[in-house]
Design an enzyme around this catalytic site. Structure first.
Site, PDB file in Angstrom:
ATOM      1  N   SER A 125       8.951  -6.777   3.127  1.00  0.00           N
ATOM      2  CA  SER A 125       9.894  -5.911   2.413  1.00  0.00           C
ATOM      3  C   SER A 125      11.323  -6.213   2.842  1.00  0.00           C
ATOM      4  CB  SER A 125       9.557  -4.459   2.764  1.00  0.00           C
ATOM      5  OG  SER A 125      10.583  -3.606   2.362  1.00  0.00           O
ATOM      6  N   TYR A 149       7.394   2.380   9.222  1.00  0.00           N
ATOM      7  CA  TYR A 149       6.884   1.516   8.139  1.00  0.00           C
ATOM      8  C   TYR A 149       7.531   0.134   8.233  1.00  0.00           C
ATOM      9  CZ  TYR A 149       6.924  -0.735   3.567  1.00  0.00           C
ATOM     10  OH  TYR A 149       6.828  -1.669   2.556  1.00  0.00           O
ATOM     11  N   LYS A 153       6.092  -3.909   9.190  1.00  0.00           N
ATOM     12  CA  LYS A 153       6.318  -5.145   8.415  1.00  0.00           C
ATOM     13  C   LYS A 153       6.900  -6.239   9.321  1.00  0.00           C
ATOM     14  CE  LYS A 153       4.823  -3.833   4.434  1.00  0.00           C
ATOM     15  NZ  LYS A 153       3.555  -4.359   3.945  1.00  0.00           N
TER      16      LYS A 153
HETATM   17  P1  NAD Z   1       0.228   0.566  -3.263  1.00  0.00           P
HETATM   18  O1  NAD Z   1       0.045   1.699  -2.332  1.00  0.00           O
HETATM   19  O2  NAD Z   1       0.220   0.852  -4.719  1.00  0.00           O
HETATM   20  O3  NAD Z   1      -0.865  -0.574  -2.986  1.00  0.00           O
HETATM   21  C1  NAD Z   1      -1.405  -0.806  -1.714  1.00  0.00           C
HETATM   22  C2  NAD Z   1      -2.923  -0.778  -1.848  1.00  0.00           C
HETATM   23  O4  NAD Z   1      -3.511  -1.051  -0.579  1.00  0.00           O
HETATM   24  C3  NAD Z   1      -3.452   0.566  -2.317  1.00  0.00           C
HETATM   25  O5  NAD Z   1      -4.280   0.358  -3.449  1.00  0.00           O
HETATM   26  C4  NAD Z   1      -4.253   1.101  -1.125  1.00  0.00           C
HETATM   27  O6  NAD Z   1      -5.354   1.856  -1.547  1.00  0.00           O
HETATM   28  C5  NAD Z   1      -4.624  -0.189  -0.415  1.00  0.00           C
HETATM   29  N1  NAD Z   1      -4.845  -0.070   1.035  1.00  0.00           N
HETATM   30  C6  NAD Z   1      -4.027   0.473   1.976  1.00  0.00           C
HETATM   31  N2  NAD Z   1      -4.569   0.339   3.191  1.00  0.00           N
HETATM   32  C7  NAD Z   1      -5.760  -0.325   3.032  1.00  0.00           C
HETATM   33  C8  NAD Z   1      -6.765  -0.764   3.923  1.00  0.00           C
HETATM   34  N3  NAD Z   1      -6.702  -0.551   5.231  1.00  0.00           N
HETATM   35  N4  NAD Z   1      -7.832  -1.408   3.396  1.00  0.00           N
HETATM   36  C9  NAD Z   1      -7.942  -1.635   2.070  1.00  0.00           C
HETATM   37  N5  NAD Z   1      -7.019  -1.240   1.192  1.00  0.00           N
HETATM   38  C10 NAD Z   1      -5.931  -0.583   1.665  1.00  0.00           C
HETATM   39  O7  NAD Z   1       1.571  -0.179  -2.844  1.00  0.00           O
HETATM   40  P2  NAD Z   1       2.364  -1.331  -3.572  1.00  0.00           P
HETATM   41  O8  NAD Z   1       3.644  -0.782  -4.034  1.00  0.00           O
HETATM   42  O9  NAD Z   1       1.486  -2.041  -4.515  1.00  0.00           O
HETATM   43  O10 NAD Z   1       2.681  -2.262  -2.316  1.00  0.00           O
HETATM   44  C11 NAD Z   1       1.875  -3.370  -1.972  1.00  0.00           C
HETATM   45  C12 NAD Z   1       2.392  -3.973  -0.685  1.00  0.00           C
HETATM   46  O11 NAD Z   1       3.757  -4.334  -0.856  1.00  0.00           O
HETATM   47  C13 NAD Z   1       2.373  -3.005   0.498  1.00  0.00           C
HETATM   48  O12 NAD Z   1       2.019  -3.736   1.650  1.00  0.00           O
HETATM   49  C14 NAD Z   1       3.800  -2.508   0.589  1.00  0.00           C
HETATM   50  O13 NAD Z   1       4.155  -2.138   1.882  1.00  0.00           O
HETATM   51  C15 NAD Z   1       4.567  -3.737   0.147  1.00  0.00           C
HETATM   52  N6  NAD Z   1       5.882  -3.414  -0.414  1.00  0.00           N
HETATM   53  C16 NAD Z   1       5.980  -2.535  -1.448  1.00  0.00           C
HETATM   54  C17 NAD Z   1       7.234  -2.212  -1.959  1.00  0.00           C
HETATM   55  C18 NAD Z   1       7.393  -1.217  -3.081  1.00  0.00           C
HETATM   56  O14 NAD Z   1       8.503  -0.730  -3.284  1.00  0.00           O
HETATM   57  N7  NAD Z   1       6.361  -0.885  -3.838  1.00  0.00           N
HETATM   58  C19 NAD Z   1       8.376  -2.811  -1.423  1.00  0.00           C
HETATM   59  C20 NAD Z   1       8.235  -3.719  -0.377  1.00  0.00           C
HETATM   60  C21 NAD Z   1       6.971  -4.017   0.119  1.00  0.00           C
HETATM   61  C1  UD1 Z   2      13.088   2.237  -0.473  1.00  0.00           C
HETATM   62  C2  UD1 Z   2      12.490   2.338   0.895  1.00  0.00           C
HETATM   63  C3  UD1 Z   2      12.568   0.996   1.601  1.00  0.00           C
HETATM   64  C4  UD1 Z   2      11.900  -0.091   0.759  1.00  0.00           C
HETATM   65  C5  UD1 Z   2      12.596  -0.117  -0.595  1.00  0.00           C
HETATM   66  C6  UD1 Z   2      11.976  -1.129  -1.526  1.00  0.00           C
HETATM   67  C7  UD1 Z   2      12.882   4.679   1.469  1.00  0.00           C
HETATM   68  C8  UD1 Z   2      13.691   5.625   2.289  1.00  0.00           C
HETATM   69  N1  UD1 Z   2      13.206   3.374   1.618  1.00  0.00           N
HETATM   70  O1  UD1 Z   2      14.468   2.052  -0.299  1.00  0.00           O
HETATM   71  O2  UD1 Z   2      11.915   1.040   2.831  1.00  0.00           O
HETATM   72  O3  UD1 Z   2      12.039  -1.344   1.368  1.00  0.00           O
HETATM   73  O4  UD1 Z   2      12.503   1.188  -1.205  1.00  0.00           O
HETATM   74  O5  UD1 Z   2      10.782  -0.670  -1.995  1.00  0.00           O
HETATM   75  O6  UD1 Z   2      11.950   5.061   0.768  1.00  0.00           O
HETATM   76  N2  UD1 Z   2      18.013   7.720  -4.916  1.00  0.00           N
HETATM   77  C9  UD1 Z   2      18.574   8.867  -5.460  1.00  0.00           C
HETATM   78  N3  UD1 Z   2      17.745   9.917  -5.730  1.00  0.00           N
HETATM   79  C10 UD1 Z   2      16.400   9.879  -5.510  1.00  0.00           C
HETATM   80  C11 UD1 Z   2      15.838   8.698  -4.963  1.00  0.00           C
HETATM   81  C12 UD1 Z   2      16.678   7.633  -4.655  1.00  0.00           C
HETATM   82  O7  UD1 Z   2      19.778   8.937  -5.673  1.00  0.00           O
HETATM   83  O8  UD1 Z   2      15.706  10.870  -5.777  1.00  0.00           O
HETATM   84  C13 UD1 Z   2      18.890   6.566  -4.642  1.00  0.00           C
HETATM   85  C14 UD1 Z   2      18.913   6.105  -3.201  1.00  0.00           C
HETATM   86  O9  UD1 Z   2      19.899   6.783  -2.464  1.00  0.00           O
HETATM   87  C15 UD1 Z   2      19.202   4.599  -3.367  1.00  0.00           C
HETATM   88  C16 UD1 Z   2      18.538   4.247  -4.707  1.00  0.00           C
HETATM   89  O10 UD1 Z   2      18.388   5.481  -5.398  1.00  0.00           O
HETATM   90  O11 UD1 Z   2      20.584   4.388  -3.502  1.00  0.00           O
HETATM   91  C17 UD1 Z   2      17.180   3.602  -4.537  1.00  0.00           C
HETATM   92  O12 UD1 Z   2      16.370   4.416  -3.711  1.00  0.00           O
HETATM   93  P1  UD1 Z   2      14.813   4.091  -3.457  1.00  0.00           P
HETATM   94  O13 UD1 Z   2      14.140   3.883  -4.765  1.00  0.00           O
HETATM   95  O14 UD1 Z   2      14.275   5.145  -2.562  1.00  0.00           O
HETATM   96  O15 UD1 Z   2      14.818   2.664  -2.735  1.00  0.00           O
HETATM   97  P2  UD1 Z   2      15.555   2.218  -1.380  1.00  0.00           P
HETATM   98  O16 UD1 Z   2      16.463   3.240  -0.888  1.00  0.00           O
HETATM   99  O17 UD1 Z   2      16.145   0.884  -1.632  1.00  0.00           O
END
Ligand code: NAD
Ligand code: UD1
Length: 334
Positions: A125, A149, A153
């Site tokens: 991330s 979290y 990572k």
């Molecule tokens: P998500 O929660 O939708 O998907 C993660 C999946 O992993 C879920 O289906 C959950 O049931 C499964 N899971 C969790 N722990 C497990 C375990 N121990 N064994 C088997 N399954 C397990 O999340 P996502 O948004 O699809 O994110 C996927 C990956 O990307 C995650 O590692 C997350 O940290 C990373 N990531 C997500 C974002 C984002 O904004 N969505 C940003 C940066 C990184």
């Molecule tokens: C979030 C995660 C970060 C992750 C990233 C990408 C948090 C605190 N941080 O950050 O760890 O790497 O997503 O997935 O969850 N905002 C509002 N109102 C809201 C929600 C958000 O104004 O109700 C604003 C925030 O201040 C920010 C922007 O929207 O400026 C995006 O916020 P968000 O979607 O939570 O993502 P990140 O802050 O980038």
């Protein structure tokens, strides 16, 4: 020869599963469904018209179960999405995060090692950049974290780096995602928020659907074009496609490499609200509130390395992201 997709029932994993299948790959999904639903696996089948996608409802922390999957299948590479991702919850329950995210990765790597499977794509991330001093953010920028979290990572990145040093045949593409939003165009896959969303787009769609009354915009006094926070939003389908390029890359290169997956363009909170309202013809009530502690003013990627080495770049627009997010939410929750 199959690609094992851990966390393949989740938001990014399910979209990636579709792209993998569409590109002709054989996949196996393992997910304990702790933050997802079996329906997403059914919907992957519907979209791809493939009925026999092997799915295991196993916890990746369980070595016995993972071993069983590797014993019964020839797994060539792994894309490791499985993990917990809620920043706030990780502050309240750090042990849950350290335990699940680290244990699942360590167990997976041990089993991969045992079966001589040495190609891994890992979901990292942009959170590992902490509070960057300048933008756009390059992969070479210093890393630091502000919550458990993020620390999981960064710890996993370091563990994977060490594994690559110890085993010169091991290859890891560590993908640092910026802000994935949007949904599959079919309306069948998307992000299903757990409780009240923390992140911007899920909050907006919940307001749009009438589940939440008003959006709080966290601060309008940042040094940005309209005072609200700027982020690099990326369509989840573009992000999913990046995993295919990463797989191709690790097939041809050993060692540990990090890649930013972002668009390289920053949009403010007000830009997002305005685009969402315009493309979907919906008004999003909002109020300006205090800054959210820990937020940075501006965060966006320099995606040059991904373009040069992975031959990947994002193509979908902010309008696509806003349209598809709403399309999924209204078909799922209305
Ligand atoms: P998500 O929660 O939708 O998907 C993660 C999946 O992993 C879920 O289906 C959950 O049931 C499964 N899971 C969790 N722990 C497990 C375990 N121990 N064994 C088997 N399954 C397990 O999340 P996502 O948004 O699809 O994110 C996927 C990956 O990307 C995650 O590692 C997350 O940290 C990373 N990531 C997500 C974002 C984002 O904004 N969505 C940003 C940066 C990184
Ligand atoms: C979030 C995660 C970060 C992750 C990233 C990408 C948090 C605190 N941080 O950050 O760890 O790497 O997503 O997935 O969850 N905002 C509002 N109102 C809201 C929600 C958000 O104004 O109700 C604003 C925030 O201040 C920010 C922007 O929207 O400026 C995006 O916020 P968000 O979607 O939570 O993502 P990140 O802050 O980038």
């Amino acid at each position: 020869m199959a690609v094992l997709v851990t966390g393949g029932a989740g938001f990014i994993g399910s979209h990636t599963a579709v792209e993998l299948i569409n590109s002709g790959k054989e996949i196996i999904i393992v997910d304990n469904l702790c933050n997802s639903n079996i329906q997403s696996v059914e919907n992957i089948k519907k979209i791809t018209n493939i009925n026999n996608i092997p799915f295991f409802e196993y916890d990746c922390c369980c070595k016995k179960k993972l071993t069983e999957i590797f014993q019964k299948n020839h797994i060539e590479s792994v894309i490791h999405f499985a993990g917990l991702k809620a920043v706030g919850e990780s502050v309240e329950q750090p042990l849950k995060y350290y335990s699940n995210n680290l244990k699942s990765t360590l167990t997976l790597c041990e089993v991969m090692n045992k079966f001589n499977c040495n190609k891994l794509v890992f979901s990292s991330s942009a959170t590992v950049y902490g509070s960057p001093e300048t933008v756009p953010i390059k992969e070479t920028f210093p890393t630091s974290t502000t919550n458990p979290y993020g620390t999981t990572k960064l710890m996993i990145e370091n563990i994977l780096k060490d594994i690559c040093i110890a085993n010169p045949n091991f290859s890891v593409a560590c993908l640092r995602y910026f802000n994935p939003i949007g949904a599959h165009q079919s309306g069948l896959l998307g992000e299903v928020p757990n409780g009240i969303p923390n992140n911007l787009m899920p909050y907006i769609t919940q307001v749009a659907v009438g589940k939440l009354k008003i959006l709080s915009v966290f601060g309008n006094d940042y040094p940005t074009h309209d005072g609200t926070g700027v982020r690099d939003y990326i369509h989840v389908v573009d992000l999913a496609k990046g995993h295919l390029n990463a797989l191709t890359y690790i097939e041809n290169h050993c060692g540990f490499e990090t890649f930013n997956l972002g668009t390289g363009v920053g949009y403010s909170v007000l830009d997002i609200i305005k685009t969402f309202e315009e493309i979907n013809n919906i008004t999003i009530p909002y109020k300006i509130t205090e800054r959210r502690p820990g937020d940075v003013a501006v965060c966006y990627a320099d995606p040059t390395k991904s373009k040069d080495l992975l031959n990947w770049q994002a193509n979908l627009s902010l309008k696509d992201m806003c349209r598809d997010s709403w399309n999924f939410t209204k078909s799922t929750f209305k």
